[in-house]
Scaffold this motif. Structure first.
Motif, PDB file in Angstrom:
ATOM      1  N   MET A   1     -16.316  -2.101   7.772  1.00  0.00           N
ATOM      2  CA  MET A   1     -16.761  -1.531   6.388  1.00  0.00           C
ATOM      3  C   MET A   1     -15.656  -1.148   5.446  1.00  0.00           C
ATOM      4  O   MET A   1     -15.922  -1.122   4.266  1.00  0.00           O
ATOM      5  CB  MET A   1     -17.662  -0.110   6.631  1.00  0.00           C
ATOM      6  N   LEU A   2     -14.474  -0.683   6.189  1.00  0.00           N
ATOM      7  CA  LEU A   2     -13.368  -0.361   5.101  1.00  0.00           C
ATOM      8  C   LEU A   2     -12.966  -1.355   4.570  1.00  0.00           C
ATOM      9  O   LEU A   2     -12.363  -1.712   3.378  1.00  0.00           O
ATOM     10  CB  LEU A   2     -12.102   0.290   5.648  1.00  0.00           C
ATOM     11  N   PHE A   3     -12.876  -2.733   5.173  1.00  0.00           N
ATOM     12  CA  PHE A   3     -12.329  -3.953   4.610  1.00  0.00           C
ATOM     13  C   PHE A   3     -13.359  -4.420   3.468  1.00  0.00           C
ATOM     14  O   PHE A   3     -12.913  -4.895   2.577  1.00  0.00           O
ATOM     15  CB  PHE A   3     -12.517  -5.233   5.414  1.00  0.00           C
ATOM     16  N   ASP A   4     -14.543  -4.158   3.723  1.00  0.00           N
ATOM     17  CA  ASP A   4     -15.509  -4.362   2.640  1.00  0.00           C
ATOM     18  C   ASP A   4     -15.367  -3.825   1.282  1.00  0.00           C
ATOM     19  O   ASP A   4     -15.148  -4.155   0.077  1.00  0.00           O
ATOM     20  CB  ASP A   4     -16.971  -4.199   2.997  1.00  0.00           C
ATOM     21  N   LYS A   5     -14.860  -2.302   1.467  1.00  0.00           N
ATOM     22  CA  LYS A   5     -14.379  -1.497   0.396  1.00  0.00           C
ATOM     23  C   LYS A   5     -13.113  -1.854  -0.261  1.00  0.00           C
ATOM     24  O   LYS A   5     -12.914  -2.104  -1.598  1.00  0.00           O
ATOM     25  CB  LYS A   5     -13.997  -0.156   0.918  1.00  0.00           C
ATOM     26  N   VAL A   6     -12.273  -2.496   0.409  1.00  0.00           N
ATOM     27  CA  VAL A   6     -11.286  -3.187  -0.085  1.00  0.00           C
ATOM     28  C   VAL A   6     -11.553  -4.393  -0.937  1.00  0.00           C
ATOM     29  O   VAL A   6     -10.877  -4.581  -2.075  1.00  0.00           O
ATOM     30  CB  VAL A   6      -9.809  -3.396   1.113  1.00  0.00           C
ATOM     31  N   ALA A   7     -12.146  -5.235  -0.518  1.00  0.00           N
ATOM     32  CA  ALA A   7     -12.392  -6.261  -1.110  1.00  0.00           C
ATOM     33  C   ALA A   7     -13.368  -6.100  -2.365  1.00  0.00           C
ATOM     34  O   ALA A   7     -12.978  -6.643  -3.456  1.00  0.00           O
ATOM     35  CB  ALA A   7     -13.453  -7.223  -0.293  1.00  0.00           C
ATOM     36  N   GLN A   8     -14.218  -5.097  -2.290  1.00  0.00           N
ATOM     37  CA  GLN A   8     -15.078  -4.594  -3.433  1.00  0.00           C
ATOM     38  C   GLN A   8     -14.149  -4.119  -4.595  1.00  0.00           C
ATOM     39  O   GLN A   8     -14.517  -4.276  -5.720  1.00  0.00           O
ATOM     40  CB  GLN A   8     -16.004  -3.654  -3.255  1.00  0.00           C
TER      41      GLN A   8
ATOM     42  N   ASP B   1      -4.574   7.049 -15.467  1.00  0.00           N
ATOM     43  CA  ASP B   1      -3.110   7.052 -16.428  1.00  0.00           C
ATOM     44  C   ASP B   1      -2.496   5.858 -16.497  1.00  0.00           C
ATOM     45  O   ASP B   1      -2.499   5.331 -17.426  1.00  0.00           O
ATOM     46  CB  ASP B   1      -2.394   8.134 -16.099  1.00  0.00           C
ATOM     47  N   LEU B   2      -2.073   5.399 -15.444  1.00  0.00           N
ATOM     48  CA  LEU B   2      -1.128   4.270 -15.295  1.00  0.00           C
ATOM     49  C   LEU B   2      -1.822   2.797 -15.252  1.00  0.00           C
ATOM     50  O   LEU B   2      -1.144   2.059 -15.432  1.00  0.00           O
ATOM     51  CB  LEU B   2      -0.229   4.352 -14.057  1.00  0.00           C
ATOM     52  N   GLN B   3      -3.142   3.000 -15.113  1.00  0.00           N
ATOM     53  CA  GLN B   3      -3.964   1.627 -14.841  1.00  0.00           C
ATOM     54  C   GLN B   3      -3.413   0.902 -13.752  1.00  0.00           C
ATOM     55  O   GLN B   3      -3.349  -0.463 -13.814  1.00  0.00           O
ATOM     56  CB  GLN B   3      -3.935   1.049 -16.195  1.00  0.00           C
ATOM     57  N   TRP B   4      -3.197   1.658 -12.746  1.00  0.00           N
ATOM     58  CA  TRP B   4      -2.678   0.831 -11.394  1.00  0.00           C
ATOM     59  C   TRP B   4      -3.775   0.341 -10.683  1.00  0.00           C
ATOM     60  O   TRP B   4      -4.814   0.853 -10.475  1.00  0.00           O
ATOM     61  CB  TRP B   4      -1.689   1.592 -10.576  1.00  0.00           C
ATOM     62  N   PRO B   5      -3.624  -0.843  -9.943  1.00  0.00           N
ATOM     63  CA  PRO B   5      -4.931  -1.200  -9.173  1.00  0.00           C
ATOM     64  C   PRO B   5      -4.846  -0.462  -7.720  1.00  0.00           C
ATOM     65  O   PRO B   5      -3.868  -0.075  -7.375  1.00  0.00           O
ATOM     66  CB  PRO B   5      -4.466  -2.676  -8.943  1.00  0.00           C
ATOM     67  N   THR B   6      -6.110  -0.032  -7.567  1.00  0.00           N
ATOM     68  CA  THR B   6      -6.257   0.909  -6.385  1.00  0.00           C
ATOM     69  C   THR B   6      -6.561   0.174  -5.089  1.00  0.00           C
ATOM     70  O   THR B   6      -6.097   0.558  -3.995  1.00  0.00           O
ATOM     71  CB  THR B   6      -7.697   1.809  -6.519  1.00  0.00           C
ATOM     72  N   TRP B   7      -6.803  -1.146  -5.192  1.00  0.00           N
ATOM     73  CA  TRP B   7      -7.023  -1.986  -3.859  1.00  0.00           C
ATOM     74  C   TRP B   7      -5.796  -1.864  -2.796  1.00  0.00           C
ATOM     75  O   TRP B   7      -6.007  -1.819  -1.665  1.00  0.00           O
ATOM     76  CB  TRP B   7      -7.564  -3.399  -4.094  1.00  0.00           C
ATOM     77  N   PRO B   8      -4.419  -1.846  -3.433  1.00  0.00           N
ATOM     78  CA  PRO B   8      -3.634  -1.877  -2.184  1.00  0.00           C
ATOM     79  C   PRO B   8      -3.364  -0.534  -1.414  1.00  0.00           C
ATOM     80  O   PRO B   8      -3.158  -0.760  -0.561  1.00  0.00           O
ATOM     81  CB  PRO B   8      -2.277  -1.789  -3.357  1.00  0.00           C
ATOM     82  N   PHE B   9      -3.751   0.696  -2.204  1.00  0.00           N
ATOM     83  CA  PHE B   9      -3.843   1.811  -1.461  1.00  0.00           C
ATOM     84  C   PHE B   9      -5.129   1.775  -0.345  1.00  0.00           C
ATOM     85  O   PHE B   9      -5.006   2.055   0.772  1.00  0.00           O
ATOM     86  CB  PHE B   9      -4.182   3.040  -2.320  1.00  0.00           C
ATOM     87  N   PHE B  10      -5.982   1.072  -0.758  1.00  0.00           N
ATOM     88  CA  PHE B  10      -7.228   0.989   0.191  1.00  0.00           C
ATOM     89  C   PHE B  10      -6.773  -0.134   1.534  1.00  0.00           C
ATOM     90  O   PHE B  10      -7.238   0.145   2.457  1.00  0.00           O
ATOM     91  CB  PHE B  10      -8.517   0.587  -0.597  1.00  0.00           C
ATOM     92  N   ALA B  11      -5.989  -1.104   0.978  1.00  0.00           N
ATOM     93  CA  ALA B  11      -5.622  -2.032   1.923  1.00  0.00           C
ATOM     94  C   ALA B  11      -4.663  -1.383   2.999  1.00  0.00           C
ATOM     95  O   ALA B  11      -4.560  -1.703   4.297  1.00  0.00           O
ATOM     96  CB  ALA B  11      -5.087  -3.284   1.394  1.00  0.00           C
ATOM     97  N   VAL B  12      -3.705  -0.560   2.523  1.00  0.00           N
ATOM     98  CA  VAL B  12      -2.844   0.066   3.561  1.00  0.00           C
ATOM     99  C   VAL B  12      -3.665   1.073   4.345  1.00  0.00           C
ATOM    100  O   VAL B  12      -3.220   1.126   5.637  1.00  0.00           O
ATOM    101  CB  VAL B  12      -1.776   1.046   2.670  1.00  0.00           C
ATOM    102  N   ALA B  13      -4.578   1.568   3.908  1.00  0.00           N
ATOM    103  CA  ALA B  13      -5.377   2.486   4.926  1.00  0.00           C
ATOM    104  C   ALA B  13      -6.283   1.546   5.628  1.00  0.00           C
ATOM    105  O   ALA B  13      -6.253   2.023   6.798  1.00  0.00           O
ATOM    106  CB  ALA B  13      -6.592   3.442   3.886  1.00  0.00           C
ATOM    107  N   TRP B  14      -6.838   0.470   5.313  1.00  0.00           N
ATOM    108  CA  TRP B  14      -7.545  -0.504   6.250  1.00  0.00           C
ATOM    109  C   TRP B  14      -6.348  -1.007   7.302  1.00  0.00           C
ATOM    110  O   TRP B  14      -6.782  -0.990   8.388  1.00  0.00           O
ATOM    111  CB  TRP B  14      -7.969  -1.672   5.216  1.00  0.00           C
TER     112      TRP B  14
END
Length: 188
Positions: free
Chosen positions: A124-131, A141-154
């Motif tokens: 399920m977390l991988f699905d969240k990373v992909a979404q 503020d900085l407009q950084w993509p959040t998916w890398p943080f989710f990927a590290v958690a995954w």
């Protein structure tokens, strides 16, 4: 001089009795170090954020977003670190009353249930990373993509699945190896 352990509890292993750690033991130790590093990183983030706000009335850009994502990463890597050692919160009333064989059966069953739950969570977390990647979710503020943080958690969750599988295997094949690195030294 060693004092005898109660029935059903394996004797502690001293450092001199331990063999050289296997590749898997080094992997397990590496996961624990990564989890510890994230604890330090989250603590440093909180400390610096509070210091800057209190003394300089300044906040770190995206401090809130990055802080909460780091906390999420910490949680998943913490799950990995505690799952192998069995250091999470447990209820041992039935286990304490059981015999040695039944304790092992309970341990294997509980670990298999944990393996199933964490595997589903990882999927399920991988699905969240992909979404998050597809939707291009960015910090404020900085407009950084959040998916890398989710990927590290995954990756922390994937590590938990691997470590729980190793724990299950060792509980069946070599139960004395499960917690040998954390065995207590005998009291003199």
């Amino acid at each position: 001089m060693r004092h005898p352990m109660p029935a059903g509890i394996p004797e502690p292993v001293t450092p001199a009795e331990r063999s050289d750690p296997s590749g898997m033991d080094r992997f397990i130790a590496g996961i624990e170090w990564i989890a510890a590093a994230f604890v330090g990183l989250v603590a440093a983030d909180i400390f610096v954020s509070v210091l800057l706000r209190y003394f300089f009335s300044v906040s770190i850009p995206d401090g809130y977003d990055v802080g909460r994502m780091l906390l999420g990463i910490l949680i998943f890597w913490g799950i990995a670190a505690t799952s192998y050692r069995g250091a999470h919160i447990t209820v041992d009333l039935v286990w304490e009353l059981a015999g040695t064989t039944m304790k092992r059966v309970i341990d294997v069953f509980a670990t298999l249930v944990l393996l199933f739950v964490v595997t589903v969570q990882t999927i399920m977390l991988f699905d969240k990373v992909a979404q998050t990647y597809v939707q291009n979710v960015l910090t404020y503020d900085l407009q950084w993509p959040t998916w890398p943080f989710f990927a590290v958690a995954w990756l922390g969750d994937v590590s938990a699945v691997i470590l729980i599988a190793v724990r299950t295997f060792r509980l069946v094949a070599a139960p004395e190896r499960v917690n040998e690195a954390h065995s207590l030294e005998p009291v003199e």
